[in-house]
Design an enzyme around this catalytic site. Structure first.
Site, PDB file in Angstrom:
ATOM      1  N   ASP A   1       0.859  -1.169   0.000  1.00 37.53           N
ATOM      2  CA  ASP A   1       0.000   0.000   0.000  1.00 37.53           C
ATOM      3  C   ASP A   1       0.901   1.226   0.000  1.00 37.53           C
ATOM      4  O   ASP A   1       2.077   1.146   0.409  1.00 37.53           O
ATOM      5  CB  ASP A   1      -0.906  -0.027   1.239  1.00 37.53           C
ATOM      6  CG  ASP A   1      -1.768   1.213   1.355  1.00 37.53           C
ATOM      7  OD1 ASP A   1      -2.424   1.574   0.368  1.00 37.53           O
ATOM      8  OD2 ASP A   1      -1.772   1.824   2.439  1.00 37.53           O
TER       9      ASP A   1
ATOM     10  N   ASP B   1      -0.039   5.092   0.839  1.00 35.18           N
ATOM     11  CA  ASP B   1      -0.184   6.082   1.899  1.00 35.18           C
ATOM     12  C   ASP B   1      -0.176   5.418   3.271  1.00 35.18           C
ATOM     13  O   ASP B   1      -0.994   4.550   3.563  1.00 35.18           O
ATOM     14  CB  ASP B   1      -1.499   6.849   1.727  1.00 35.18           C
ATOM     15  CG  ASP B   1      -1.602   7.483   0.345  1.00 35.18           C
ATOM     16  OD1 ASP B   1      -0.703   8.250  -0.006  1.00 35.18           O
ATOM     17  OD2 ASP B   1      -2.571   7.178  -0.375  1.00 35.18           O
TER      18      ASP B   1
END
Length: 284
Positions: free
Chosen positions: A14, A16
């Site tokens: 992922d 952020d």
């Protein structure tokens, strides 16, 4: 190797909150967006104004989800339903897409003004994964992921990217559905059981578990280790650097700390409290 089981040959990160310190920026943009919307609604209806909670509301309804899903889910928690509108609705439109586009405009302004910073432990882990021959992809619900990867400076260490643009083109469902992570594994040419998912969001961890991936690493930046574990993380760390010298179960080698399989990092002297405040497009 690098805290991963021997059968894992690929890493799906992922963006952020795992690689970049943009989760806080996303959360601030959501707060500005939702509070303006809720104030305007309260003024028009006479209902009391109850602001967006950047802790509970972000983690439960917004974090890790595609932008429109974040709008829809948060407003549903307040018993508010808006028409969907169109993806190109102006930021002033009282639609799901309009509110989402308002948030995105605020986010881009903040990123332009403040820039993007990567977590140094995550950069070190990306470099180590590359050196070890592990395949590497970024999987993000953000439509801005390509720009963020370039701005953060780790583009050379990433082989593939699944983002909000690709998800829309292919009709991929957002997290907690596993579609985007499955697409990332496919781009790297590996089966789900050969890939590890790295996520800081509860919805993202749940997506990793739902997709049958070989290992799920929860990254706890905000003190939610227990929730990440409950949603399916095999191990929880507060920074990816903790995994650099860890064994195949996420435990650190002799002389170091260990990544917890039930909470935050535990150092030689005993348990350490959760690390607040590290970060955060996605709904992010």
């Amino acid at each position: 190797m690098l805290g991963l089981p021997a059968h894992v040959t690929a890493c799906l990160f992922d963006l952020d909150g795992v690689l970049t310190q943009t989760a806080q920026v996303h959360n601030a943009a959501w707060a500005e967006t939702f509070d303006a919307f809720l104030r305007q609604r309260a003024s028009a209806t006479g209902e009391p104004f109850r602001p967006y909670d950047p802790g509970e509301d972000y983690n439960r309804y917004v974090d890790g989800r595609p932008r429109a899903d974040g709008v829809r889910t948060f407003l549903a928690s307040r018993r508010i339903v808006l028409p969907e509108g169109q993806p190109d609705d102006p930021p002033t439109a009282a639609t799901v897409n309009g509110v989402g586009n308002r948030k995105n405009a605020i986010l881009l302004r903040r990123i332009h003004d403040d820039g993007v910073r990567a977590y140094q432990g995550s950069i070190a882990y990306l470099k180590a994964a590359q050196a070890a021959g592990l395949r590497r992809a970024v999987v993000s619900a953000s439509a801005n992921a390509a720009d963020v990867v370039v701005a953060a400076g780790f583009g050379p260490y990433v082989e593939a990217r699944v983002d909000g643009v690709l998800a829309r083109e292919r009709g991929l469902r957002g997290k907690p559905h596993p579609d985007t992570f499955l697409a990332g594994a496919d781009l790297l040419g590996v089966r789900p059981e050969q890939a590890a998912v790295f996520e800081d969001a509860q919805a993202g961890v749940a997506a990793g578990r739902a997709g049958g991936f070989g290992f799920v690493v929860g990254v706890d930046r905000v003190g939610q280790a227990d929730e990440l574990r409950r949603h399916g993380a095999d191990v929880v760390v507060s920074d990816l650097a903790e995994l650099l010298h860890a064994g195949e179960d996420g435990r650190a080698s002799q002389g170091g700390g260990r990544a917890s399989q039930g909470g935050g990092q535990v150092s030689q002297g005993g348990p350490a409290g959760p690390r607040p405040g590290a970060d955060p497009e996605v709904a992010r």
